[in-house]
Design a protein around this motif. Sequence first.
Motif, mmCIF file in Angstrom:
data_model
loop_
_atom_site.group_PDB
_atom_site.id
_atom_site.type_symbol
_atom_site.label_atom_id
_atom_site.label_comp_id
_atom_site.label_asym_id
_atom_site.label_seq_id
_atom_site.Cartn_x
_atom_site.Cartn_y
_atom_site.Cartn_z
ATOM 1 N N PRO A 108 0.812 -1.211 0.000
ATOM 2 C CA PRO A 108 0.000 0.000 0.000
ATOM 3 C C PRO A 108 0.854 1.274 0.000
ATOM 4 N N ILE A 109 1.994 1.212 0.673
ATOM 5 C CA ILE A 109 2.748 2.448 0.821
ATOM 6 C C ILE A 109 3.466 2.810 -0.476
ATOM 7 N N SER A 110 4.132 1.825 -1.100
ATOM 8 C CA SER A 110 4.895 2.181 -2.284
ATOM 9 C C SER A 110 4.011 2.383 -3.512
ATOM 10 N N SER A 111 2.745 1.964 -3.443
ATOM 11 C CA SER A 111 1.902 2.180 -4.617
ATOM 12 C C SER A 111 1.235 3.561 -4.590
ATOM 13 N N LEU A 112 1.486 4.332 -3.527
ATOM 14 C CA LEU A 112 0.954 5.699 -3.470
ATOM 15 C C LEU A 112 2.106 6.680 -3.660
ATOM 16 N N ASN A 113 1.900 7.694 -4.467
ATOM 17 C CA ASN A 113 2.951 8.685 -4.736
ATOM 18 C C ASN A 113 3.285 9.461 -3.451
ATOM 19 N N PRO A 114 4.531 9.339 -2.969
ATOM 20 C CA PRO A 114 4.862 9.936 -1.664
ATOM 21 C C PRO A 114 4.842 11.460 -1.673
ATOM 22 N N ARG A 115 4.946 12.068 -2.860
ATOM 23 C CA ARG A 115 5.036 13.538 -2.895
ATOM 24 C C ARG A 115 3.683 14.221 -2.962
ATOM 25 N N ARG A 116 2.616 13.430 -3.163
ATOM 26 C CA ARG A 116 1.312 14.066 -3.302
ATOM 27 C C ARG A 116 0.495 13.881 -2.040
ATOM 28 N N THR A 117 -0.449 14.783 -1.834
ATOM 29 C CA THR A 117 -1.311 14.626 -0.666
ATOM 30 C C THR A 117 -2.324 13.532 -0.953
ATOM 31 N N VAL A 118 -2.896 13.016 0.117
ATOM 32 C CA VAL A 118 -3.878 11.953 -0.019
ATOM 33 C C VAL A 118 -5.071 12.443 -0.851
ATOM 34 N N ARG A 119 -5.462 13.689 -0.629
ATOM 35 C CA ARG A 119 -6.584 14.228 -1.410
ATOM 36 C C ARG A 119 -6.270 14.194 -2.907
ATOM 37 N N ASP A 120 -5.055 14.643 -3.269
ATOM 38 C CA ASP A 120 -4.679 14.659 -4.686
ATOM 39 C C ASP A 120 -4.614 13.242 -5.258
ATOM 40 N N HIS A 160 3.189 8.845 3.759
ATOM 41 C CA HIS A 160 4.063 8.313 4.805
ATOM 42 C C HIS A 160 3.581 8.654 6.202
ATOM 43 N N GLU A 161 2.632 9.590 6.304
ATOM 44 C CA GLU A 161 2.107 9.912 7.631
ATOM 45 C C GLU A 161 1.005 8.953 8.058
ATOM 46 N N PHE A 162 0.705 7.977 7.196
ATOM 47 C CA PHE A 162 -0.336 7.011 7.528
ATOM 48 C C PHE A 162 0.266 5.619 7.697
ATOM 49 N N SER A 163 -0.443 4.777 8.456
ATOM 50 C CA SER A 163 0.028 3.403 8.657
ATOM 51 C C SER A 163 -0.243 2.578 7.395
ATOM 52 N N GLY A 164 0.306 1.373 7.351
ATOM 53 C CA GLY A 164 0.107 0.486 6.198
ATOM 54 C C GLY A 164 -1.372 0.222 5.935
ATOM 55 N N GLY A 165 -2.120 -0.025 6.996
ATOM 56 C CA GLY A 165 -3.542 -0.298 6.843
ATOM 57 C C GLY A 165 -4.283 0.925 6.316
ATOM 58 N N GLN A 166 -3.916 2.109 6.834
ATOM 59 C CA GLN A 166 -4.554 3.338 6.355
ATOM 60 C C GLN A 166 -4.195 3.595 4.893
ATOM 61 N N CYS A 167 -2.943 3.302 4.513
ATOM 62 C CA CYS A 167 -2.559 3.479 3.115
ATOM 63 C C CYS A 167 -3.382 2.551 2.221
ATOM 64 N N GLN A 168 -3.655 1.333 2.703
ATOM 65 C CA GLN A 168 -4.463 0.434 1.884
ATOM 66 C C GLN A 168 -5.892 0.963 1.773
ATOM 67 N N ARG A 169 -6.394 1.600 2.820
ATOM 68 C CA ARG A 169 -7.715 2.239 2.736
ATOM 69 C C ARG A 169 -7.690 3.341 1.677
ATOM 70 N N ILE A 170 -6.590 4.092 1.654
ATOM 71 C CA ILE A 170 -6.464 5.176 0.671
ATOM 72 C C ILE A 170 -6.418 4.597 -0.750
ATOM 73 N N SER A 171 -5.691 3.489 -0.922
ATOM 74 C CA SER A 171 -5.656 2.836 -2.239
ATOM 75 C C SER A 171 -7.062 2.419 -2.673
ATOM 76 N N ILE A 172 -7.823 1.917 -1.715
ATOM 77 C CA ILE A 172 -9.183 1.486 -2.041
ATOM 78 C C ILE A 172 -10.030 2.703 -2.411
ATOM 79 N N ALA A 173 -9.868 3.795 -1.668
ATOM 80 C CA ALA A 173 -10.600 5.023 -1.987
ATOM 81 C C ALA A 173 -10.242 5.486 -3.400
ATOM 82 N N ARG A 174 -8.956 5.439 -3.723
ATOM 83 C CA ARG A 174 -8.504 5.865 -5.042
ATOM 84 C C ARG A 174 -9.125 5.003 -6.136
#
Lengths: 342, 363
Positions: A108-120, A160-174
């Motif tokens: 979940p962490i490496s599949s999200l662009n670290p330089r962008r905000t979660v909203r973006d 990176h300010e979110f945990s692995g589980g939260q990042c996976q939630r963000i991936s699902i939202a995306r």
Amino acid sequence: MAGRGTAHLRSPDASLLRVEHLVVEFPVGRTGLVVNAVSDVSLDILEGETLGIVGESGCGKSTTGRAVMQLPPPKSGTVVYDGVELTALKGEALRATRPRLQMIFQDPISSLNPRRTVRDIVREGLDIWGIGDKAARDAKVDEVLEAVGIDPANAGRRPHEFSGGQCQRISIARAVVTEPRLIICDEPVSALDVSVQAQILNLLEDMKARYGLTLVFIAHDLAVVKNVSDRVMVMYLGKVCEVAAPDALYASPAHPYTAALLAAIPVPDPGVRPDTSRVLGGEIPSPMAPPSGCRFRTRCPRAEERCATEEPELRAVADGQYVACHFPLTPGETIDFGPRAG
Amino acid sequence: MTVPVAEPTAEPAPGAPLLEVTDLTTHFETPGGIVRAVDGVSLTLERGKTLGIVGESGSGKTVLSRSIMGLLPKRGTIRGGSVRFDGVELMTRSPKEMRDFWGARMAMIFQDPMTSLNPVMKIGKQITESIRHHLDVDRDYATELAVTLLRSVRIPEPERRLRDYPHQLSGGMRQRVCIAVAMACGPALLFADEPTTALDVTVQAQVLDLMAAQQRERFMAIVLITHDLGVVAGRADEIAVMYAGRIVEKAPTSVLFTQTRMPYTKALLSSIPKLEHPSHSRLATIPGRPPNLVAPPAGCKFAPRCAQAQPRCLEEDPPLVPGSAPGHEYRCWFPVGTPEGDDALARNRAAGKTAGTTAGGAA
Ligand SMILES: Nc1ncnc2c1ncn2[C@@H]1O[C@H](COP(=O)(O)OP(=O)(O)OP(=O)(O)O)[C@@H](O)[C@H]1O
Ligand SMILES: Nc1ncnc2c1ncn2[C@@H]1O[C@H](COP(=O)(O)OP(=O)(O)OP(=O)(O)O)[C@@H](O)[C@H]1O
Ligand code: SF4
Ligand code: SF4
Ligand SMILES: [Mg+2]
Ligand SMILES: [Mg+2]
């Protein structure tokens, strides 16, 4: 070559996705050899169904999922999604299918662009496809973040300010933000702690109900796959071994490899001692030189001459249960893989 | 040819356990404050037995095992308590003195075999170097021993495999080579830190069977660290559950499963998808996340996530207390399966909240 065939496919009119005779090969340097990653795999998914794909590392689960997305397009075979033949599409036409067909990855962490905000990150799909105006996009992002359990107030933060589980939630939202009908989930919980894994599995079920999703769920954990799936496909070395409803598959596996996989699962019950006689021995053969006939034959205690010369075809052994094996197990039959270490 | 078995360095006291850890603490100085990674752990392990250690990511499993072995960087690490191995106190030993123990008396295998194998050295050399470092033997003997070891971990064509580099082997074979390296000098104690987490189920079963076979042959003790309760259920004699750097429940394996007292253990057990459950069964979850180890909560460290938490839990840290079965210990004021625990749970359900959530702890 364990198994090909299309006996397990249902009516093309009823299925949201129908893949036939999928072949994916990767060249190995300049050797002239190829990795036979996926060799004549067929599958279909009905609207609203979850198809689980299980099998061990390297059997071609991810490659199958990616080939459906045309990442890269398969060497041969057909992929019909929502009535459209994807392998025939090029450039813009192919890109235009993306919002309706999404994929979620293992890490979940490496599949999200670290330089962008979660909203973006979550909004990106809407921006790219020009879905809705700015206010509608913001509202949609808030809605899906809320739905996956991330407080939209924190959406200005970076992954990176979110945990692995939260990042996976963000991936699902995306993935759900563009309102796809099908999401291919490639090991979405494999990197997570059991407690977090349970949260994400429940979330996927909720998302499925809420957004009317159809899912492909790739995993190597059979208990996880059983929990989420309506139908399970077992793969070995680029081939399909068995397809069945999870409860049937787990109660009476027909393919020797399915039986081996089930026997190897460590059971969280101290009353059940591991049964070493039912554990598969040997190594997976090289996908560059897969065995002739049935690809599982080099490790199969039931193998006979026919298994080396004739590739088994998928066929029905029970209502809704299909197996590619010349000598399948009958219900209740167990299989002995011989003496093991020690 | 037989594989050597370690000789005790000192005459062990009769009946003394192989490993005796008392009140071990391991803290790290970081810019953000002191990380209390291991916070007062005591355990004992007998020869030939397996202790399973389970807990979520970050609970301190790896730090605990490295601290016992003295395998942590000196700078910024603060250790306290006692580690006695075969009757010898290890805490006061320098890394140089510890080197005689590593490999020879206690060995370790890690989750990722690539990190413990040298990627640019042939595996034969890696095994023989370890053997020659600890046993005074010539190269031919060491090579012969290496072949025997590889054969004992069921590597086909061991003579040929000696000349391979680690990347030429499959993940399961690499982990078996690590076991062979770890076994090279016949250690009395093996730490296996998530030895099969990166492996497929059938390969995992092969590797775990192999460890069990080696254990029987050598009467070796194993500390098996994993987050998979399934793995330890079938393999460990005793299980310790870690949370926030501490053991929160420890018991003989069957007791842990049948007489679970600590709500965290219960929550871990019920969050695992089970094969015998029909598909689409709703899974139990644990809300929130483990605490910050720099400033953990004052009372019970699990209180912000515990379904049974009461006001007392926020103020008083529960000590380890014995359960009814021998060897069972847990930390909890309102244990599962007791009238106090049932009452606490019923109260929280009726109120729709717990003392932990009202304190603003749960995420
Ligand atoms: N880009 C690539 N180039 C070359 N070979 C590849 C590539 N991607 C996959 N392969 C090979 O194709 C085969 C199938 O790989 P794939 O990743 O689909 O397996 P998988 O079932 O997803 O495994 P895992 O459980 O490890 O994720 C493997 O032998 C793999 O090494
Ligand atoms: N060198 C270090 N400096 C500072 N903090 C550290 C250091 N090593 C580990 N920690 C912290 O100590 C805690 C315990 O870590 P540890 O690696 O032991 O967890 P674990 O239980 O093994 O987790 P996992 O299941 O993820 O392997 C974590 O919060 C970790 O961030
Ligand atoms: S019996 Fe033959 S066809 Fe069936 S799995 Fe074994 S080798 Fe393959
Ligand atoms: S009941 Fe109280 S003491 Fe027991 S685990 Fe929960 S919070 Fe901790
Ligand atoms: Mg994969
Ligand atoms: Mg660890």
